[in-house]
Design a protein around this motif. Structure first.
Motif, PDB file in Angstrom:
ATOM      1  N   UNK A  78       3.569   1.704  -5.316  1.00  0.00           N
ATOM      2  CA  UNK A  78       4.383   1.902  -6.520  1.00  0.00           C
ATOM      3  C   UNK A  78       3.947   1.044  -7.705  1.00  0.00           C
ATOM      4  N   UNK A  79       2.924   0.225  -7.493  1.00  0.00           N
ATOM      5  CA  UNK A  79       2.361  -0.463  -8.671  1.00  0.00           C
ATOM      6  C   UNK A  79       1.718   0.598  -9.566  1.00  0.00           C
ATOM      7  N   UNK A  80       1.684   0.337 -10.857  1.00  0.00           N
ATOM      8  CA  UNK A  80       1.072   1.338 -11.740  1.00  0.00           C
ATOM      9  C   UNK A  80      -0.426   1.398 -11.441  1.00  0.00           C
ATOM     10  N   UNK A  81      -1.067   2.535 -11.710  1.00  0.00           N
ATOM     11  CA  UNK A  81      -2.513   2.627 -11.489  1.00  0.00           C
ATOM     12  C   UNK A  81      -3.262   1.479 -12.171  1.00  0.00           C
ATOM     13  N   UNK A  82      -2.817   1.099 -13.348  1.00  0.00           N
ATOM     14  CA  UNK A  82      -3.486   0.011 -14.075  1.00  0.00           C
ATOM     15  C   UNK A  82      -3.387  -1.313 -13.318  1.00  0.00           C
ATOM     16  N   UNK A  83      -2.249  -1.540 -12.665  1.00  0.00           N
ATOM     17  CA  UNK A  83      -2.108  -2.795 -11.899  1.00  0.00           C
ATOM     18  C   UNK A  83      -2.984  -2.772 -10.641  1.00  0.00           C
ATOM     19  N   UNK A  84      -3.034  -1.606  -9.986  1.00  0.00           N
ATOM     20  CA  UNK A  84      -3.918  -1.519  -8.809  1.00  0.00           C
ATOM     21  C   UNK A  84      -5.365  -1.722  -9.246  1.00  0.00           C
ATOM     22  N   UNK A  85      -5.695  -1.149 -10.385  1.00  0.00           N
ATOM     23  CA  UNK A  85      -7.049  -1.316 -10.913  1.00  0.00           C
ATOM     24  C   UNK A  85      -7.381  -2.804 -11.078  1.00  0.00           C
ATOM     25  N   UNK A  86      -6.463  -3.554 -11.675  1.00  0.00           N
ATOM     26  CA  UNK A  86      -6.747  -4.973 -11.941  1.00  0.00           C
ATOM     27  C   UNK A  86      -6.991  -5.739 -10.643  1.00  0.00           C
ATOM     28  N   UNK A 185      -5.937   4.790  -4.574  1.00  0.00           N
ATOM     29  CA  UNK A 185      -4.921   5.849  -4.529  1.00  0.00           C
ATOM     30  C   UNK A 185      -3.539   5.304  -4.188  1.00  0.00           C
ATOM     31  N   UNK A 186      -3.477   4.100  -3.586  1.00  0.00           N
ATOM     32  CA  UNK A 186      -2.172   3.523  -3.243  1.00  0.00           C
ATOM     33  C   UNK A 186      -1.874   3.539  -1.752  1.00  0.00           C
ATOM     34  N   UNK A 187      -2.887   3.879  -0.934  1.00  0.00           N
ATOM     35  CA  UNK A 187      -2.682   3.913   0.518  1.00  0.00           C
ATOM     36  C   UNK A 187      -2.677   2.501   1.097  1.00  0.00           C
ATOM     37  N   UNK A 188      -2.185   2.384   2.341  1.00  0.00           N
ATOM     38  CA  UNK A 188      -2.393   1.176   3.144  1.00  0.00           C
ATOM     39  C   UNK A 188      -3.504   1.512   4.137  1.00  0.00           C
ATOM     40  N   UNK A 189      -4.353   0.533   4.460  1.00  0.00           N
ATOM     41  CA  UNK A 189      -5.472   0.837   5.366  1.00  0.00           C
ATOM     42  C   UNK A 189      -5.477  -0.071   6.592  1.00  0.00           C
ATOM     43  N   UNK A 209      -6.696 -10.304  -0.168  1.00  0.00           N
ATOM     44  CA  UNK A 209      -5.392 -10.971  -0.304  1.00  0.00           C
ATOM     45  C   UNK A 209      -5.434 -11.922  -1.501  1.00  0.00           C
ATOM     46  N   UNK A 210      -6.539 -12.660  -1.615  1.00  0.00           N
ATOM     47  CA  UNK A 210      -6.708 -13.595  -2.745  1.00  0.00           C
ATOM     48  C   UNK A 210      -6.695 -12.835  -4.084  1.00  0.00           C
ATOM     49  N   UNK A 211      -7.192 -11.597  -4.052  1.00  0.00           N
ATOM     50  CA  UNK A 211      -7.260 -10.794  -5.283  1.00  0.00           C
ATOM     51  C   UNK A 211      -5.903 -10.220  -5.678  1.00  0.00           C
ATOM     52  N   UNK A 212      -4.919 -10.347  -4.789  1.00  0.00           N
ATOM     53  CA  UNK A 212      -3.588  -9.854  -5.140  1.00  0.00           C
ATOM     54  C   UNK A 212      -3.230  -8.530  -4.484  1.00  0.00           C
ATOM     55  N   UNK A 213      -4.028  -8.105  -3.512  1.00  0.00           N
ATOM     56  CA  UNK A 213      -3.647  -6.901  -2.750  1.00  0.00           C
ATOM     57  C   UNK A 213      -2.665  -7.382  -1.676  1.00  0.00           C
TER      58      UNK A 213
END
Ligand SMILES: NC(=O)C1=CN([C@@H]2O[C@H](COP(=O)(O)OP(=O)(O)OC[C@H]3O[C@@H](n4cnc5c(N)ncnc54)[C@H](O)[C@@H]3O)[C@@H](O)[C@H]2O)C=CC1
Ligand code: BAL
Length: 505
Positions: A78-86, A185-189, A209-213
């Motif tokens: 549910x993060x915006x695409x722009x936030x996932x991108x960052x 795309x927003x999936x969990x892996x 994890x360090x990158x904020x995922x």
């Protein structure tokens, strides 16, 4: 930025590495539930690198539970695409910061020459992650032309929990090919690296994890195909499996899906890829260089490796001379020495498999005209086997090692028939100076990627995957890969004054 270091520098990095040993689930390194481990070996030296968690179905169940939790509560999806991108761009940056360490880890674990890890695997993986990150906030969904009485939206939604089952030949790059579009795309892996090569995958999970995922979004379950791959394939709460590996194991994933929840399966399997050289090829030097690169890059442990040279009888001898000269430039030896282009094969058992093709060549009395030497029970020199016919095992089976078979033809129709005389259809390359012949062959050869007057796998913008037994269900890379990891949902909104029955027909 990605220039190779010296052998001394690489060895110093190797000596200082902290190697990960545990699975990575819900944002933390964890031993296997059973406490069991397996031994990770440097194939080039036989030395023990690490004892890694040997997970089983109970660890898979735990990882799926955590991945599902993360997916459902929307901490990533549910993060915006722009936030996932960052976050993904930050991961790419962390990979870049750790590029030497990752290149050395990859080389130690797999036997690949560190030079290739440094100049291809690591930068291509970073580029793949960046490309999918950059794509995600530029994609628009669609509406359908249903007229004035309804608004119909066709939207992509992340498919859910994805099992990414990886091979050992490009551990980092195949990880990036799968997780790049899946995470964007927003999936969990849940990633299951090959048992031979787990180290870089674990390190990337830690960096993610360090990158904020968020925890639970990127999990790594280490262990064997039977103990970890099969439970992922059969799991009722895994929505999709993205697999790269052998065709027999790919078939198993189709069966697992049929026997469980009909999860989506995308397979990228083997190849038996031809290079077709016509007698009108303009620059035989260039052809030789490209064929040698295609056949021996990554020791031929490559699904897109040029495995069959199909050459016009009129130019064969001249081409062989030039191929021979290029092959002599490819030195075999210590993978940590950047002078070497051929490292160790990935494991003793794989070496035995590849060597069996050399033995067959001798039994079949084929002409081994260059190479053929083996060292330390793990290195195999680039080898040329001539006069190979379609009846030979060398012509039909995926070798996945540094052996190139050579077959001649006299007509274009014969060349096409030889190129297509395989159950596989992953890649092919065609060398000709004639536009007509190039188009004819690229249309008539049944393969997912055909290169003309060069060898390659395209770049991040081009889809990769095969026809026939080389692939199923979708493609890696490009915007088409993104769609693998999405469901399409149609939303029909009635805006008429009439009843729903009249509106939807
Ligand atoms: N297309 C490609 O890029 C690759 C092709 N290969 C081909 O496959 C041959 C055998 O290599 P392998 O490592 O045995 O490939 P594989 O296809 O068995 O292994 C690929 C992945 O599948 C997993 N796996 C293995 N058996 C499984 C099972 N029963 N259920 C679920 N997951 C399972 C493995 O642990 C690994 O993560 C090679 O000699 C080569 O010809 C191998 C690796 C990559
Ligand atoms: N060469 C990238 C795909 C593969 O070998 O599995």
């Amino acid at each position: 930025m990605h220039e190779p270091l010296t052998a001394t520098e690489y060895k110093a990095i190797a000596a200082g590495l902290q190697l990960p040993t545990n699975a990575f689930i819900d944002g933390a390194f964890r031993p296997a539930n059973s406490g069991k481990t397996f031994t990770s070996i440097n194939p080039a030296t036989g030395e023990v690198l690490a004892e890694i968690a040997a997970c089983d179905s109970s660890d898979v169940d735990f990882a799926v539970e955590k991945a599902r939790e993360a997916f459902e509560d929307g901490r990533w999806r549910l993060r915006s695409p722009g936030e996932r991108k960052e976050a993904l761009l930050k991961l790419a940056k962390l990979l870049e910061r750790n590029r030497h360490e990752l290149a050395v880890m990859e080389s130690l674990d797999s036997g690949k020459p560190v030079r290739e890890c440094q100049t291809v695997d690591v930068p291509d993986s970073i580029h793949t992650l960046r490309w999918h990150a950059e794509l995600i906030d530029k994609l628009y969904d669609n509406t359908a032309p249903v007229g004035a009485n309804a608004l119909t939206m066709i939207v992509r939604e992340p498919i859910g929990v994805v099992g990414c089952v990886l091979p050992w030949n490009f551990p980092l790059l195949m990880l990036a090919w799968k997780i790049g579009p899946a995470l964007a795309a927003g999936c969990s892996v849940i990633v299951k690296p090959a048992q031979e090569t787990t180290l870089t995958t674990l390190r990337v999970a830690e960096l993610a994890l360090e990158a904020g995922i968020p925890a639970g979004v990127f999990n790594v379950v280490t262990g064997s195909g039977r103990e970890v791959g099969e439970p992922i394939g059969l799991h009722m709460d895994v929505d999709m499996v993205a697999f790269t590996g052998s065709t027999p194991t790919g078939r198993r994933f189709l069966r697992y899906a049929a026997d469980s929840n009909l999860k989506k399966v995308v397979l990228e399997c083997g190849g038996k890829n031809p290079a077709v050289v016509l007698d009108d090829a303009e620059d035989l030097d260039l052809v030789a260089e490209q064929v040698v690169n295609g056949a021996f890059w990554n020791m031929g442990e490559n699904c897109s490796a040029t495995s069959r040279l199909i050459v016009h009888a009129r130019v064969k001898d001249e081409l062989m001379k030039r191929i021979g000269a290029y092959m002599r430039e490819w030195k075999t030896g210590d993978p940590l020495d950047p002078e070497n282009r051929i490292g160790a094969l990935v494991s003793k058992s794989h070496y035995e498999k590849v060597k069996s093709f050399l033995d067959d060549a001798k039994t079949e009395k084929l002409s081994v005209t260059q190479g053929g030497e083996t060292y330390n029970g793990i290195f195999i020199e680039p080898t040329l086997v001539e006069d190979v016919t379609p009846a030979s095992r060398l012509f039909q089976e995926e070798i996945f090692g540094p052996i190139l078979s050579v077959t001649t033809f006299n007509t274009l129709a014969e060349a096409t028939a030889l190129a297509n005389d395989t159950n596989y259809g992953l890649t092919a390359s065609v060398y000709t100076g004639s536009l007509r012949n190039a188009i004819r062959l690229t249309r008539d050869i049944r393969a997912g990627l055909i290169t003309v007057n060069c060898f390659g796998e395209g770049d991040a913008t081009t889809p990769f995957g095969g026809y026939k037994e080389s692939g199923f269900g979708g493609r890696d890379k490009s915007v088409f890969a993104h769609d693998n990891y999405c469901e399409l949902k149609t939303i029909w909104i009635d805006i008429s004054d009439r009843s729903v029955d009249e509106t939807i027909r």
